[in-house]
Design a protein around this motif. Structure first.
Motif, short mmCIF file in Angstrom:
data_model
loop_
_atom_site.label_atom_id
_atom_site.label_comp_id
_atom_site.label_asym_id
_atom_site.label_seq_id
_atom_site.Cartn_x
_atom_site.Cartn_y
_atom_site.Cartn_z
N GLN A 251 7.76 6.12 5.51
CA GLN A 251 6.30 6.02 5.65
C GLN A 251 5.74 4.87 4.83
N ASN A 252 6.43 4.52 3.75
CA ASN A 252 5.98 3.42 2.88
C ASN A 252 6.73 2.13 3.15
N ASP B 265 9.88 1.35 3.45
CA ASP B 265 11.02 1.10 2.57
C ASP B 265 12.28 1.66 3.24
N THR C 5 7.19 0.99 -3.53
CA THR C 5 5.85 1.47 -3.86
C THR C 5 5.91 2.47 -5.00
N SER D 256 0.83 -1.20 0.00
CA SER D 256 0.00 0.00 0.00
C SER D 256 0.87 1.25 0.00
N THR D 257 0.37 2.27 -0.66
CA THR D 257 1.14 3.49 -0.85
C THR D 257 0.64 4.59 0.08
N LYS D 258 1.59 5.28 0.72
CA LYS D 258 1.27 6.45 1.54
C LYS D 258 1.98 7.65 0.94
N ARG D 259 1.23 8.73 0.77
CA ARG D 259 1.81 9.94 0.20
C ARG D 259 1.78 11.06 1.23
#
Length: 222
Positions: free
Chosen positions: A161-162, A164, A32, A5-8
């Protein structure tokens, strides 16, 4: 493996809006789309910075300015920005991402170098008449590097946050860390430029800073 899942984050990261993901990559893992697009966008940003610094270098090579060591300094820093851009593109490739080739945008150059782009036929060259003095050129470079540091910090935070941590660590150690030392060196140059009165074109202070530039930067970062 499904993409995580991606967080921006709400940042000013130069995201590549037309990014094309590398379909069928066998090495992509835990990368991501948000991080991949940001790595692509920041790579282009670094290339734009390299272009601007080379443009400033050419200004100080002109016969009516004639500050060859200052020109060499901007040329050297332009090469470092180019190397950083290539290193980030290589890292993106190692992670299974894809860099989207795109033109260097004229608007970005105008934001850092407040000058008029002059057309000569089909060729566009930066006419940086307003940045012919050492002090404003160094101040522009310092502002650019501070903006670049903010972008790299945001990129590292986005990666964390993602989920990584590898990208976050690479951005911090390979790109952000060396830039901090370069900002300190530039701050020293600015202090000496102000001390010598380099605010105007053609002053004795500009000649002195040109003569001292090699000694000032010889002990700096490689």
């Amino acid at each position: 493996m499904a993409e995580p899942s991606t967080k921006r984050l709400k940042t000013n990261l130069p995201v590549c809006k037309t990014h094309r993901a590398c379909v069928g990559s066998k090495v992509k893992q835990n990368l991501t789309s948000a991080v991949e697009e940001s790595l692509c966008g920041v790579s282009t940003l670094l290339l734009e910075v390299a272009y601007r610094l080379e443009a400033l270098s050419q200004i100080f090579e002109q016969d009516d300015v004639a500050l060859p060591r200052v020109a060499a300094f901007f040329h050297q820093e332009s090469g470092k920005e180019q190397e950083q851009a290539e290193a980030m593109m290589d890292y993106l490739c190692e992670r299974g991402g894809q860099y989207c080739n795109k033109d260097i945008q004229k608007q970005g150059s105008e934001q850092v170098c407040p000058c008029v782009f002059q057309k000569q036929g089909s060729e566009q060259k930066p006419g940086c008449e307003q940045v012919c003095a050492v002090l404003p050129a160094l101040e522009l470079l310092l502002a650019q590097w501070k903006d670049e540091m903010c972008v790299l910090v945001d990129l590292s935070l986005l990666a964390r946050q993602n989920s990584d941590p590898h990208s976050a660590s690479v951005v911090k150690s390979r790109f952000l860390g060396p830039l901090v030392a370069r900002v300190k060196l530039l701050g020293d140059l600015l202090t000496n430029a102000r001390r010598l009165g380099c605010g105007a074109v053609g002053t004795l202070g500009e000649y002195l800073i040109d003569q001292l530039q090699e000694e000032l930067t010889s002990a700096g970062v490689a």
